[in-house]
Design an enzyme around this catalytic site. Structure first.
Site, mmCIF file in Angstrom:
data_model
loop_
_atom_site.group_PDB
_atom_site.id
_atom_site.type_symbol
_atom_site.label_atom_id
_atom_site.label_comp_id
_atom_site.label_asym_id
_atom_site.label_seq_id
_atom_site.Cartn_x
_atom_site.Cartn_y
_atom_site.Cartn_z
ATOM 1 N N TYR A 20 -35.513 14.273 22.952
ATOM 2 C CA TYR A 20 -36.316 15.458 22.651
ATOM 3 C C TYR A 20 -35.653 16.380 21.632
ATOM 4 O O TYR A 20 -36.257 16.723 20.601
ATOM 5 C CB TYR A 20 -36.615 16.240 23.929
ATOM 6 C CG TYR A 20 -37.453 17.474 23.662
ATOM 7 C CD1 TYR A 20 -38.801 17.355 23.340
ATOM 8 C CD2 TYR A 20 -36.904 18.747 23.721
ATOM 9 C CE1 TYR A 20 -39.579 18.467 23.075
ATOM 10 C CE2 TYR A 20 -37.676 19.871 23.462
ATOM 11 C CZ TYR A 20 -39.015 19.731 23.145
ATOM 12 O OH TYR A 20 -39.776 20.843 22.874
ATOM 13 N N LYS A 37 -36.720 17.222 17.517
ATOM 14 C CA LYS A 37 -37.012 18.526 16.926
ATOM 15 C C LYS A 37 -36.118 18.788 15.701
ATOM 16 O O LYS A 37 -36.552 19.430 14.742
ATOM 17 C CB LYS A 37 -36.856 19.635 17.974
ATOM 18 C CG LYS A 37 -37.888 19.566 19.088
ATOM 19 C CD LYS A 37 -39.318 19.607 18.545
ATOM 20 C CE LYS A 37 -40.360 19.616 19.633
ATOM 21 N NZ LYS A 37 -41.742 19.678 19.104
#
Length: 239
Positions: free
Chosen positions: A162, A166
């Site tokens: 995750y 980003k």
């Protein structure tokens, strides 16, 4: 009479995405609720309409080429002024890099990064026709390498999928801004903060409505505004 602007928000059937749609709708915009689940999308559209928003459903799975192509065709007649790339997944925890399944990383990147490329590129022809086109990529401060490497910084759990997705999305935003520098398209990344959504098991300390504020601000930037930036409610976030 000012012509109504149209926005598409991906992953807008719940949480921050829904609140972004509600916020833009409150400004008088027509808002496409992009979501892959038919029932949840229809329920979100009905709720927004009941609140006075000019909302319409857009069947959309950002990981599927055919779905994205169909969404672009649906928007062709309406036109498009703003795209908010909000759809994202975490991939589940834990995600220590020494133990994470590469398939998990691949799945997260497919939605959080490749999905953004797929949707953005499909909708760019429509955005180019708008007098004030804007693209907002919903990122996170966990993607900030500066913050991740600061001594004593609290940047959440170790996350090989995750957080790195980003960081990837931030870098992608910069590359889009460079390519589109000679156009009137402004593209920026924004962090909503740690909001209570099902993405984090509702452990966040901010409301989805608070988290939507940064996207609404970036979606309504004036002509000649900044592009290729990364910010949250407090201002610029270090890369």
């Amino acid at each position: 009479m000012t012509e109504t602007k149209t926005a598409l928000v991906t992953g807008a059937n719940k949480g921050i995405g829904y609140e972004i749609a509600a916020g833009l709708g409150a400004l008088g915009w027509s808002v496409g609720v992009g979501a892959r689940d038919d029932g949840r999308r229809d329920a979100a559209v009905a709720k927004l309409r009941a609140a006075g928003v000019d909302a319409f459903g857009v069947p959309l799975d950002v990981t599927d080429d055919a779905s994205v192509t169909a969404a672009a065709a649906l928007l062709e007649e309406r036109g498009l002024d703003v795209l908010v790339n909000n759809a994202a997944i975490t991939g589940g925890m834990p995600q220590e890099p020494t133990a994470v399944d590469p398939a998990t990383v691949r799945t997260v990147v497919e939605t959080n990064v490749l999905g953004v490329i797929r949707v953005t590129n499909a909708l760019l022809p429509l955005l180019r026709r708008s007098p004030s086109p804007r693209i907002v990529n919903m990122s996170s401060t966990v993607g900030s390498l500066t913050r991740q490497t600061a001594p004593g910084a609290q940047t959440g759990p170790i996350s090989a999928a995750y957080a790195t997705s980003k960081t990837f999305l931030n870098a992608l935003t910069v590359q889009y801004a460079k390519e589109l520098a000679d156009t009137n398209i402004l593209i920026n990344a924004g962090c909503p903060g740690f909001c209570a959504t099902d993405l984090n098991g509702f452990r966040g300390v901010r409301t989805p409505e608070q988290g939507a504020a940064i996207a609404i601000r970036l979606a309504t930037l004036p002509d000649g505004g900044p592009t290729g930036t990364f910010s949250d409610d407090d201002g610029p976030v270090p890369w």
